[in-house]
Design an enzyme around this catalytic site. Structure first.
Site, PDB file in Angstrom:
ATOM      1  N   PRO A 130     -29.456  11.455 -38.133  1.00  0.00           N
ATOM      2  CA  PRO A 130     -30.749  11.989 -38.776  1.00  0.00           C
ATOM      3  C   PRO A 130     -31.574  10.974 -39.656  1.00  0.00           C
ATOM      4  O   PRO A 130     -32.437  11.633 -40.537  1.00  0.00           O
ATOM      5  CB  PRO A 130     -30.196  13.136 -39.898  1.00  0.00           C
ATOM      6  N   GLU A 131     -31.258   9.687 -39.373  1.00  0.00           N
ATOM      7  CA  GLU A 131     -31.912   8.559 -40.388  1.00  0.00           C
ATOM      8  C   GLU A 131     -33.453   8.830 -40.464  1.00  0.00           C
ATOM      9  O   GLU A 131     -34.211   8.872 -41.623  1.00  0.00           O
ATOM     10  CB  GLU A 131     -31.791   7.294 -40.164  1.00  0.00           C
TER      11      GLU A 131
END
Length: 272
Positions: free
Chosen positions: A137-138
């Protein structure tokens, strides 16, 4: 017992080393203590001639949710030169599972996210429970990938879909269809399945196994995988040191209202 309070538990069962991330209260988030203990355990497994394969797993509810965001928040790191040694250290922690002279197998249950996902990718093989959920999910909070292994493990379409959406609820069956993991087993059977795989490897001729893994890895080295990963690490240093607005807001909420609130803010934008 004191043993279970260690950030990792390293055991040897027969010819198999088992590395267990052991911060169940923090979803096995990788903090400094865990990384340093894991590095030490992997060195012991490497030097022990009796160990012929290594299984990597997580204690409690999941494999790992990635780097410890709470710990990094308290460090208030600013600028590329401050970020560089930290991200290089993190990069080496992840890549050791790929470079390890003996085969590494990730046994995944629950969440396998962000740097946890990258460690799973760096392992030679992965088996996962039916309800395991994967993702990086960066990009959702203005962060970047430390070890950009995904394009080497799957195709560019799949890598872009996963990394550009930041979807962190990708089911195990989808991972299997993308060729990212080797097998999906009923929940609770991950360790048994990983052990069965490790036993087959351990029964083979150790020197043949070692050299064959090395030869497979060299195929990627000759395609400049290492240079690509290091170039992507430079990109990550740029992303982490640029105070983009998403990152600033995420950090502000995390500082003022806690990590849960920050994650809720991040995820609200993606609800369909």
């Amino acid at each position: 017992p004191a043993m279970t309070e260690e950030p990792v538990v390293a055991t040897i069962e027969g010819r198999i080393g088992i590395l267990t991330f052991n911060r169940p209260g923090s979803m096995n988030a990788f903090n400094g203590a865990l990384i340093s203990a894991a590095n030490a355990a992997m060195r012991r497994f490497r030097d022990d001639e009796a160990v012929l394969a290594v299984i990597v797993r997580g204690n409690g509810r999941c494999f790992s949710a990635g780097f410890d965001l709470k710990e990094s928040a308290t460090r208030a790191i600013k600028g590329a030169e401050a970020w560089r040694p930290i991200l290089e250290y993190d990069f080496d922690f992840i890549l050791q599972f790929w470079d390890f002279p003996k085969p590494t197998i990730a046994a995944v249950h629950g969440y396998c996210l962000a740097a946890g996902f990258e460690v799973m990718l760096a392992c030679d093989m992965t088996v996962a429970g039916e309800s395991a959920l994967f993702g990086e999910p960066e990009v959702r909070f203005g962060s970047g990938m430390v070890a950009l292994l995904l394009p080497w493990i799957t195709g560019p379409k799949q890598a872009k879909e996963l990394l550009l959406t930041g979807n962190d609820r990708v089911p195990a069956r989808r991972m299997l269809s993308m060729g990212i993991i080797n097998d999906v087993v009923p929940d609770g059977q991950e360790l048994a399945a990983a052990t069965a795989l490790a036993e087959q490897i351990a029964a083979a001729a150790p020197e043949s196994v070692r050299l064959t893994k090395q030869a497979i890895n060299r195929t990627y080295e000759m395609a400049n995988m290492r240079q690509s990963l290091l170039a992507a690490l430079e990109t990550d240093i740029t992303i982490e040191s640029a105070e983009n607005p998403e990152r600033a807001e995420f950090n502000r909420i995390r500082t003022q209202e806690g990590l849960k609130a920050a994650l809720a803010w991040r995820d609200a934008k993606f609800r369909r």
